[in-house]
Design a protein around this motif. Structure first.
Motif, PDB file in Angstrom:
ATOM      1  N   ARG A 133      14.709 125.299  18.307  1.00  0.00           N
ATOM      2  CA  ARG A 133      14.188 125.176  16.938  1.00  0.00           C
ATOM      3  C   ARG A 133      14.052 123.729  16.501  1.00  0.00           C
ATOM      4  NH1 ARG A 133      18.401 129.200  14.039  1.00  0.00           N
ATOM      5  NH2 ARG A 133      17.943 131.048  15.281  1.00  0.00           N
ATOM      6  N   THR A 134      14.817 122.840  17.113  1.00  0.00           N
ATOM      7  CA  THR A 134      14.830 121.449  16.684  1.00  0.00           C
ATOM      8  C   THR A 134      13.712 120.627  17.306  1.00  0.00           C
ATOM      9  OG1 THR A 134      17.230 121.562  16.379  1.00  0.00           O
ATOM     10  CG2 THR A 134      16.255 119.363  16.521  1.00  0.00           C
ATOM     11  N   CYS A 135      13.595 120.691  18.649  1.00  0.00           N
ATOM     12  CA  CYS A 135      12.645 119.783  19.310  1.00  0.00           C
ATOM     13  C   CYS A 135      11.505 120.490  20.038  1.00  0.00           C
ATOM     14  CB  CYS A 135      13.386 118.883  20.299  1.00  0.00           C
ATOM     15  SG  CYS A 135      13.944 119.720  21.805  1.00  0.00           S
ATOM     16  N   GLY A 136      11.583 121.807  20.156  1.00  0.00           N
ATOM     17  CA  GLY A 136      10.501 122.530  20.807  1.00  0.00           C
ATOM     18  C   GLY A 136      10.652 122.694  22.312  1.00  0.00           C
ATOM     19  N   TYR A 137      11.765 122.217  22.895  1.00  0.00           N
ATOM     20  CA  TYR A 137      12.015 122.414  24.328  1.00  0.00           C
ATOM     21  C   TYR A 137      11.883 123.891  24.671  1.00  0.00           C
ATOM     22  CZ  TYR A 137      14.917 123.081  28.532  1.00  0.00           C
ATOM     23  OH  TYR A 137      15.400 123.455  29.768  1.00  0.00           O
ATOM     24  N   ILE A 138      11.225 124.176  25.778  1.00  0.00           N
ATOM     25  CA  ILE A 138      11.008 125.555  26.213  1.00  0.00           C
ATOM     26  C   ILE A 138      11.869 125.855  27.434  1.00  0.00           C
ATOM     27  CG2 ILE A 138       9.313 127.153  27.211  1.00  0.00           C
ATOM     28  CD1 ILE A 138       8.648 126.615  24.336  1.00  0.00           C
ATOM     29  N   TYR A 139      12.624 126.950  27.373  1.00  0.00           N
ATOM     30  CA  TYR A 139      13.338 127.442  28.552  1.00  0.00           C
ATOM     31  C   TYR A 139      12.679 128.754  28.963  1.00  0.00           C
ATOM     32  CZ  TYR A 139      16.519 129.312  31.879  1.00  0.00           C
ATOM     33  OH  TYR A 139      17.018 129.828  33.054  1.00  0.00           O
ATOM     34  N   TRP A 169      12.419 131.002  25.771  1.00  0.00           N
ATOM     35  CA  TRP A 169      13.210 130.613  24.609  1.00  0.00           C
ATOM     36  C   TRP A 169      12.833 129.202  24.197  1.00  0.00           C
ATOM     37  CZ3 TRP A 169      16.617 134.220  22.637  1.00  0.00           C
ATOM     38  CH2 TRP A 169      16.791 135.359  23.416  1.00  0.00           C
ATOM     39  N   GLN A 170      12.793 128.946  22.881  1.00  0.00           N
ATOM     40  CA  GLN A 170      12.381 127.641  22.376  1.00  0.00           C
ATOM     41  C   GLN A 170      13.428 127.075  21.428  1.00  0.00           C
ATOM     42  OE1 GLN A 170       8.734 127.551  20.057  1.00  0.00           O
ATOM     43  NE2 GLN A 170       8.347 125.464  20.749  1.00  0.00           N
TER      44      GLN A 170
END
Length: 58
Positions: free
Chosen positions: A11-17, A8-9
């Motif tokens: 939408r705001t900063c691109g952090y990936i879980y 999951w990513q």
């Protein structure tokens, strides 16, 4: 993905879980499914709500 884990990513900063990896720094053990993360969880980098993440294939 043969293991069934999803990514999951934010939408705001691109952090990936990544469900397979979890995020131990956030108290999310490896293997923690997205559906098991509380609805009020927010992105640890920018504070975006969980509802504003998209499933992505990497």
């Amino acid at each position: 993905m043969s293991d069934g884990f999803k990514t999951w990513q934010c939408r705001t900063c691109g952090y990936i879980y990544d469900e397979k990896e979890g995020d131990p720094n956030e108290g999310l053990a490896p293997g923690t499914r997205w559906s098991d993360i509380p609805a009020d969880w927010i992105c640890p980098l920018c504070g975006t709500p969980k509802s504003d993440f998209d499933m992505v294939e990497i």
